[in-house]
Enzyme design. Structure first.
Site, PDB file in Angstrom:
ATOM      1  N   ASP A  37       5.726  -3.696  -1.152  1.00  0.00           N
ATOM      2  CA  ASP A  37       5.354  -4.993  -0.595  1.00  0.00           C
ATOM      3  C   ASP A  37       6.584  -5.801  -0.188  1.00  0.00           C
ATOM      4  O   ASP A  37       7.625  -5.750  -0.845  1.00  0.00           O
ATOM      5  CB  ASP A  37       4.553  -5.773  -1.644  1.00  0.00           C
ATOM      6  CG  ASP A  37       3.838  -6.964  -1.063  1.00  0.00           C
ATOM      7  OD1 ASP A  37       3.582  -6.979   0.153  1.00  0.00           O
ATOM      8  OD2 ASP A  37       3.536  -7.903  -1.829  1.00  0.00           O
ATOM      9  N   TRP A  42      10.840  -9.753   4.272  1.00  0.00           N
ATOM     10  CA  TRP A  42      12.238  -9.336   4.357  1.00  0.00           C
ATOM     11  C   TRP A  42      12.753  -9.473   5.783  1.00  0.00           C
ATOM     12  O   TRP A  42      13.856  -9.982   6.010  1.00  0.00           O
ATOM     13  CB  TRP A  42      12.367  -7.889   3.874  1.00  0.00           C
ATOM     14  CG  TRP A  42      13.755  -7.338   3.943  1.00  0.00           C
ATOM     15  CD1 TRP A  42      14.725  -7.423   2.980  1.00  0.00           C
ATOM     16  CD2 TRP A  42      14.348  -6.628   5.037  1.00  0.00           C
ATOM     17  NE1 TRP A  42      15.879  -6.801   3.404  1.00  0.00           N
ATOM     18  CE2 TRP A  42      15.679  -6.300   4.666  1.00  0.00           C
ATOM     19  CE3 TRP A  42      13.884  -6.224   6.288  1.00  0.00           C
ATOM     20  CZ2 TRP A  42      16.545  -5.599   5.500  1.00  0.00           C
ATOM     21  CZ3 TRP A  42      14.741  -5.522   7.125  1.00  0.00           C
ATOM     22  CH2 TRP A  42      16.058  -5.221   6.736  1.00  0.00           C
ATOM     23  N   ASN A  85      -5.181  -4.395   5.703  1.00  0.00           N
ATOM     24  CA  ASN A  85      -4.133  -4.383   6.733  1.00  0.00           C
ATOM     25  C   ASN A  85      -4.673  -3.936   8.087  1.00  0.00           C
ATOM     26  O   ASN A  85      -4.072  -4.245   9.130  1.00  0.00           O
ATOM     27  CB  ASN A  85      -2.995  -3.441   6.343  1.00  0.00           C
ATOM     28  CG  ASN A  85      -2.212  -3.907   5.131  1.00  0.00           C
ATOM     29  OD1 ASN A  85      -1.616  -3.090   4.422  1.00  0.00           O
ATOM     30  ND2 ASN A  85      -2.208  -5.208   4.857  1.00  0.00           N
ATOM     31  N   ARG A 206       5.146  -3.249  -8.447  1.00  0.00           N
ATOM     32  CA  ARG A 206       4.936  -4.016  -7.215  1.00  0.00           C
ATOM     33  C   ARG A 206       6.189  -4.820  -6.908  1.00  0.00           C
ATOM     34  O   ARG A 206       6.716  -5.532  -7.772  1.00  0.00           O
ATOM     35  CB  ARG A 206       3.734  -4.960  -7.320  1.00  0.00           C
ATOM     36  CG  ARG A 206       3.529  -5.745  -6.024  1.00  0.00           C
ATOM     37  CD  ARG A 206       2.212  -6.458  -5.931  1.00  0.00           C
ATOM     38  NE  ARG A 206       2.031  -7.024  -4.585  1.00  0.00           N
ATOM     39  CZ  ARG A 206       0.880  -7.491  -4.112  1.00  0.00           C
ATOM     40  NH1 ARG A 206      -0.205  -7.458  -4.850  1.00  0.00           N
ATOM     41  NH2 ARG A 206       0.810  -7.965  -2.883  1.00  0.00           N
TER      42      ARG A 206
END
Length: 257
Positions: A37, A42, A85, A206
């Site tokens: 994740d 990022w 998603n 995670r």
């Protein structure tokens, strides 16, 4: 981060990691689930587009699997794309799918790991589904670590698919519904999960600081330990992985006893 700090880390971390490996505990997880994740966040943090973040995340998969090999992990499940998603805009979803499939193709070409796609592949474009299945076929005879590639995966969908498969199996046998209702148990459903025949994950990691499962391995993680890491997935390092393993080993697993 200041350049001198980066330089110091480059010098100190290899020695720190080597010491952690030498002191690796005996109680290691057999199966690790990883929620990769934080790629988009990022990318935003480094001033790049979303696709750059997904590519950076894909590039970190092989190092992770190598770290798992180093300590003797038997099964790894990578959550690369959820069913949720699939609702992302096509301009993001299409390149993301291509990045994922290319990453899986690359892993298959190396023949170091036995790849096993898990998820509702029927929800994917047929070309992507075919390439994922081809990667599984190409590595079916590999003796290495099993790598579950969770694409178009959702925990609720998996359980629904398992029950559907179970009902279809017994319908073909002519089992009356009331008779099935009397005998159905946990093992019957487990035999129809995407991960049937595999041990449940001992540890779920995670990244990105989020502290929730989000539907990952809902059935299988009933007795898992969880490790939440602040780093976004592209920044997840070997030292982060070793810390997760160490944290797992330090926990007393009582399972209600």
């Amino acid at each position: 981060m200041a350049d001198w700090k980066r330089g110091l880390r480059r010098v100190l971390y290899p020695a720190y990691e080597a010491r952690m490996l030498r002191r690796m505990p005996d109680s290691l997880p057999q199966h690790i689930g990883v929620m990769l994740d934080g790629n988009r966040r990022w990318a935003k943090a480094v001033g790049r587009d979303t696709a750059h973040g997904h590519r950076a995340g894909a590039a970190n998969i092989e190092p992770l699997l190598t770290w798992c090999d180093e300590v003797g992990i038997k099964v790894v499940t990578l959550w690369l794309l959820s069913t949720d998603n699939l609702n992302r805009p096509a301009r993001e979803l299409e390149p993301l799918l291509e990045i994922i499939v290319e990453a899986v193709d690359s892993l298959a070409d190396q023949r170091r790991w036995r790849l096993h796609p898990v998820g509702a592949l029927d929800l994917l474009p047929s070309s992507a589904a075919k390439r994922l299945k081809a990667a599984a076929e190409a590595t079916a005879d590999v003796e290495g670590m099993i790598v579950n590639v969770a694409v178009a995966y959702g925990g609720r969908r998996e359980i629904a698919d398992a029950v559907r498969s179970l009902l279809s199996e017994h319908a073909a046998k002519g089992t009356p519904l009331d008779e099935l209702a009397q005998v159905i148990d946990i093992e019957h459903i487990e035999d129809h999960l995407y991960t049937k025949g595999q041990p449940d994950p001992d540890l779920v990691i995670r990244t990105s600081g989020e502290q929730r499962l989000g539907g990952f391995l809902l059935w299988q993680s009933a007795k898992s330990e969880f490790y939440f890491c602040e780093a976004y997935w592209p920044d997840f390092r070997r030292v982060d992985f070793l810390r997760a393993i160490r944290a797992y080993a330090q926990r007393e697993r009582r399972f209600g006893s």
